[in-house]
Design an enzyme around this catalytic site. Structure first.
Site, PDB file in Angstrom:
ATOM      1  N   TYR A 104       3.132 -37.029 -61.916  1.00 11.28           N
ATOM      2  CA  TYR A 104       4.068 -38.154 -62.004  1.00 11.28           C
ATOM      3  C   TYR A 104       5.117 -37.870 -63.071  1.00 11.28           C
ATOM      4  CZ  TYR A 104       0.721 -40.621 -59.098  1.00 11.28           C
ATOM      5  OH  TYR A 104      -0.100 -40.988 -58.062  1.00 11.28           O
ATOM      6  N   ASN A 127       5.509 -46.417 -51.213  1.00  9.55           N
ATOM      7  CA  ASN A 127       6.108 -45.611 -50.153  1.00  9.55           C
ATOM      8  C   ASN A 127       5.610 -46.079 -48.782  1.00  9.55           C
ATOM      9  OD1 ASN A 127       7.025 -43.575 -48.431  1.00  9.55           O
ATOM     10  ND2 ASN A 127       5.568 -42.049 -49.184  1.00  9.55           N
ATOM     11  N   CYS A 135       4.136 -38.467 -50.591  1.00 13.97           N
ATOM     12  CA  CYS A 135       3.576 -38.959 -51.854  1.00 13.97           C
ATOM     13  C   CYS A 135       2.200 -38.353 -52.130  1.00 13.97           C
ATOM     14  CB  CYS A 135       3.535 -40.478 -51.875  1.00 13.97           C
ATOM     15  SG  CYS A 135       2.759 -41.242 -50.445  1.00 13.97           S
ATOM     16  N   HIS A 136       1.575 -37.749 -51.119  1.00 18.48           N
ATOM     17  CA  HIS A 136       0.279 -37.093 -51.349  1.00 18.48           C
ATOM     18  C   HIS A 136       0.412 -35.870 -52.242  1.00 18.48           C
ATOM     19  CE1 HIS A 136       1.963 -35.055 -47.767  1.00 18.48           C
ATOM     20  NE2 HIS A 136       1.301 -33.979 -48.181  1.00 18.48           N
ATOM     21  N   GLU A 162      -2.048 -28.195 -46.145  1.00 16.27           N
ATOM     22  CA  GLU A 162      -0.827 -27.494 -46.533  1.00 16.27           C
ATOM     23  C   GLU A 162      -1.151 -26.165 -47.214  1.00 16.27           C
ATOM     24  OE1 GLU A 162       1.752 -30.188 -48.660  1.00 16.27           O
ATOM     25  OE2 GLU A 162       1.865 -31.566 -46.951  1.00 16.27           O
TER      26      GLU A 162
END
Length: 198
Positions: A104, A127, A135-136, A162
């Site tokens: 963050y 979001n 946002c993950h 990912e």
């Protein structure tokens, strides 16, 4: 016209919503499952029947490609509803590279708001289009997985997907920047478009 569709995914059902021109919402799990017909009139997200929607078609196809490891970027028109600050956070989220995580604090620095990590966290939490607006990819300062609308298990699964794709454990295609369009209302009340290309 609002159109909604529930699609299946490896992380559970996803409710997609479009205003006819852009994607406006994605919801997870219980929020994504269709309401009991007896409760349809009181559902937070009542179904919209008989609507075909090219935005939802494209979203469903691109999500399927993402989960198959064949897509590393989304190319969809987006219209998330939020404050100017929230929209700035969401544009910043779209700039986090696929397969990477930022804290963050790092996102706050990137947005030119050092020391605003808590407020940035609030923007991430609001979001309305998770996965597409990633946002993950935001974690705690020490790398721990923090809260996520779909739950931390879903967040972990998305990050793992990912990482595996980048490691070559899945097909790679359709890579490139996320295109985010945030539509705002101009002074005359007419929709104005602002496109952000990370």
């Amino acid at each position: 016209m609002t159109a909604r569709r529930t699609v299946s995914s490896p992380i559970g059902p996803l409710l997609l919503e479009s205003d006819g021109a852009a994607l406006t919402m994605i919801r997870f799990g219980a929020d994504a499952e269709g309401p009991d017909p007896a409760e349809a009139s009181t559902s937070r997200y009542p179904p919209v029947h008989g609507a075909t929607d090219p935005v939802l078609d494209a979203t469903a196809r691109q999500l399927e490609e993402y989960f198959a490891g064949a897509r590393t970027a989304f190319d969809l028109p987006l219209h998330p509803t939020g404050t100017a600050f929230q929209r700035a956070v969401w544009v910043g989220l779209a700039e986090i590279p696929y397969g990477r995580t930022w804290s963050y604090g790092q996102l706050a620095e990137h947005l030119g708001r050092p020391g605003a990590a808590r407020a940035i966290g609030g923007g991430c939490g609001s979001n309305p289009i998770p996965i597409v607006v990633p946002c993950h990819r935001v974690v705690g300062a020490d790398g721990t997985l923090t809260g996520y609308a779909g739950g931390t298990a879903v967040k972990k699964a998305l990050l793992r997907l990912e990482a595996r794709t980048l490691a070559g454990e899945g097909p790679r295609a359709a890579s490139g920047p996320v295109r985010t369009e945030l539509r705002e209302r101009g002074r005359d009340g007419a929709p104005a478009r602002r496109a952000a290309r990370p």
